[in-house]
Write an enzyme that holds these catalytic residues in place. Sequence first.
Site, PDB file in Angstrom:
ATOM      1  N   HIS A   1       0.815  -1.221   0.000  1.00  0.00           N
ATOM      2  CA  HIS A   1       0.000   0.000   0.000  1.00  0.00           C
ATOM      3  C   HIS A   1       0.847   1.269   0.000  1.00  0.00           C
ATOM      4  O   HIS A   1       0.329   2.370  -0.214  1.00  0.00           O
ATOM      5  CB  HIS A   1      -0.927   0.002   1.217  1.00  0.00           C
ATOM      6  CG  HIS A   1      -2.292   0.551   0.930  1.00  0.00           C
ATOM      7  ND1 HIS A   1      -2.535   1.499  -0.053  1.00  0.00           N
ATOM      8  CD2 HIS A   1      -3.499   0.302   1.488  1.00  0.00           C
ATOM      9  CE1 HIS A   1      -3.805   1.805  -0.075  1.00  0.00           C
ATOM     10  NE2 HIS A   1      -4.426   1.090   0.850  1.00  0.00           N
TER      11      HIS A   1
ATOM     12  N   ASP B   1      -2.002   2.211  -4.683  1.00  0.00           N
ATOM     13  CA  ASP B   1      -3.245   2.641  -4.052  1.00  0.00           C
ATOM     14  C   ASP B   1      -4.323   1.574  -4.235  1.00  0.00           C
ATOM     15  O   ASP B   1      -4.313   0.816  -5.214  1.00  0.00           O
ATOM     16  CB  ASP B   1      -3.724   3.959  -4.659  1.00  0.00           C
ATOM     17  CG  ASP B   1      -2.784   5.123  -4.352  1.00  0.00           C
ATOM     18  OD1 ASP B   1      -2.113   5.063  -3.296  1.00  0.00           O
ATOM     19  OD2 ASP B   1      -2.713   6.060  -5.163  1.00  0.00           O
TER      20      ASP B   1
END
Length: 276
Positions: free
Chosen positions: A253, A257
């Site tokens: 992450h 995204d």
Amino acid sequence: AVRAAARELGVDLADVRGSGPDGRILREDLPSRPMGAWQAPACSADASPADGETIRIVGLRRKIADRVSDAARRIPHFTYVEEVDVTDLEALREELNALKPEGRPRLTILPFLILALVSAVTRFPEMNARFDDEAGIVRRSRPLHLGVATQTDGGLVVPVLRDAQSRSLWDIAAEIARLAEAARAGTATREALSGSTLTVTSLGRLGGIATTPIINAPEVAIVGVNRIAVRPVWRDNAFVPRKVMNLSSSFDHRIVDGWKAAEFIQDVRSLLEAPL
């Protein structure tokens, strides 16, 4: 510096899989504690077989433990699970297997998934990358060197199918079989086990409904295949039986995204659902 640290830890660098460029061994590839720290404690004088056994974690099992612990600790995983209707894909696969020339391997679903990934990463190049978090650099790769997680008697290893973008469906199937055989026989070279830019993992018939795969650091994504099952699907105002499979995929992450991860898997899904 890495060699000196390895000597202090009592680690043989020949047994360490490097995660740096071209398989270079980095400090984080080494265990956090000396090998002696994993020594099994002495059994008490009144210990008996009924008390169980103490097993020293060494060799491949130790490397697996260190790597997955490091990846789970350092990487903020985002896991995305999506359902894929593979009815048409399974029909095509069975037809190709029935017609395959002698000497060619039997097709599983993995070669089709790999072809889908080859196509998808051209539109989502951020998935085909390695992240050097210490240097703060993401290295996107033009060729797709695909790690194929393989279970062996000694533990999980990840041989690398190189230049997947240049291979045909049958060539991919043959290379997967060759890599898996070498990994299980313990004859895979260090080069064959390093340099992947994206990994796929499958538990085969034990695939389950969904999984939460751990990223093969320093990559930024891993795509997992779950078990195919016949489920009722609403189509044309009626429920019909369809062959359905989940893709369970994890992403770093820090680099990927959630929206992009979902778009990437949706792209893969659209390809698998229209295989021709």
